[in-house]
Design a protein around this motif. Structure first.
Motif, mmCIF file in Angstrom:
data_model
loop_
_atom_site.group_PDB
_atom_site.id
_atom_site.type_symbol
_atom_site.label_atom_id
_atom_site.label_comp_id
_atom_site.label_asym_id
_atom_site.label_seq_id
_atom_site.Cartn_x
_atom_site.Cartn_y
_atom_site.Cartn_z
ATOM 1 N N TRP A 88 -23.144 -13.991 -24.503
ATOM 2 C CA TRP A 88 -22.660 -13.769 -23.132
ATOM 3 C C TRP A 88 -21.679 -14.821 -22.656
ATOM 4 O O TRP A 88 -21.017 -14.619 -21.640
ATOM 5 N N SER A 89 -21.609 -15.970 -23.330
ATOM 6 C CA SER A 89 -20.790 -17.045 -22.773
ATOM 7 C C SER A 89 -19.976 -17.815 -23.804
ATOM 8 O O SER A 89 -19.019 -18.489 -23.439
ATOM 9 N N GLN A 112 -16.410 -13.859 -15.306
ATOM 10 C CA GLN A 112 -16.491 -12.697 -16.189
ATOM 11 C C GLN A 112 -16.108 -11.449 -15.392
ATOM 12 O O GLN A 112 -15.879 -11.511 -14.196
ATOM 13 N N LEU A 130 -20.734 -8.043 -16.184
ATOM 14 C CA LEU A 130 -21.816 -8.978 -15.902
ATOM 15 C C LEU A 130 -22.942 -8.296 -15.135
ATOM 16 O O LEU A 130 -24.125 -8.496 -15.439
#
Length: 227
Positions: free
Chosen positions: A32-33, A158, A163
């Motif tokens: 996710w990051s 994002q 998200l």
């Protein structure tokens, strides 16, 4: 013995399943990051999977999900090659695009390694939630907190819809798995206070993301899934 041969010997002595478990956790946390580590972990999982294809070809060729993966990869690779030949200046972008289109279908590879240790699903889900939390906190611009509290839309660096969609899916997971989370055990002893605390914090945090991103599409999807 050289350092390289020592590393290779050590790698050969470690079962692939153990390596896959570590790579799955890295992928779940960083997806996710931190796309760099996530892509490396996924690429290594794919390479290890390809090493096993020959021995399991009889069962794989009857698996619809695997056939779908093969079709998608072949089509996107062919389209990228065709575009790269016609427009050489865009070759790098074409190959990146082929990977971006194919990567979501690699869920089959993740499932392939998880089938050996189904119990790892829980650590994997926990790593995904922690990774999402870490990513949003790391990318957040805290100087905009007053505006966010006043109702301004914020995306944590994002896409708001992406998200919010991830947060809504995780909310459904927390609701479905509440008994297991609140019944968490440490060293064989139940820890209900810890379980309820983690579950409540997760619910509050994901609801906050959903509210701040103000994504009506994700909220509608969550409502339908909730019903």
């Amino acid at each position: 013995m050289t350092l390289r041969s020592a590393i290779l010997t050590r790698y050969a002595s470690v079962p692939r399943g153990e390596i896959a478990r570590v790579l799955l956790l890295v992928f779940a946390f960083s997806a996710w990051s931190m796309t760099g580590p996530a892509n490396v972990a996924l690429a290594l999982l794919v390479a290890m999977f390809l090493a096993e294809v020959r021995g399991h070809w009889g069962s794989l060729r009857r698996e619809p999900a695997f056939l779908l993966l093969m079709v998608v990869v072949l089509i996107t690779a062919w389209l990228a090659l065709r575009a790269a030949i016609q427009f050489p200046a865009t070759a790098a972008d074409q190959w990146r695009g082929a990977w971006a289109w194919s990567a979501p279908f690699l869920f089959f590879v993740v499932a392939w390694w998880l089938r050996r240790t189904p119990g790892q699903v829980w650590p994997l889900l926990a790593a995904a939630v922690l990774g999402l939390t870490f990513g949003t906190l790391r990318r957040a611009d805290w100087s905009l907190l007053p505006q966010v509290l006043d109702g301004s839309r914020y995306d944590f660096g994002q896409t708001p819809l992406g998200l919010a969609f991830i947060a809504s899916v995780m909310l459904v997971g927390l609701i479905l798995f509440r008994p297991r989370i609140t019944g968490i055990q440490l060293r064989g002893r139940p820890r209900p206070v810890l379980g309820w605390t983690l579950w409540a914090l997760g619910i509050v945090w994901l609801l906050a993301i959903l509210i701040v991103t103000q994504s009506r599409g994700a909220a509608l999807g969550l409502a339908i899934a909730g019903v």
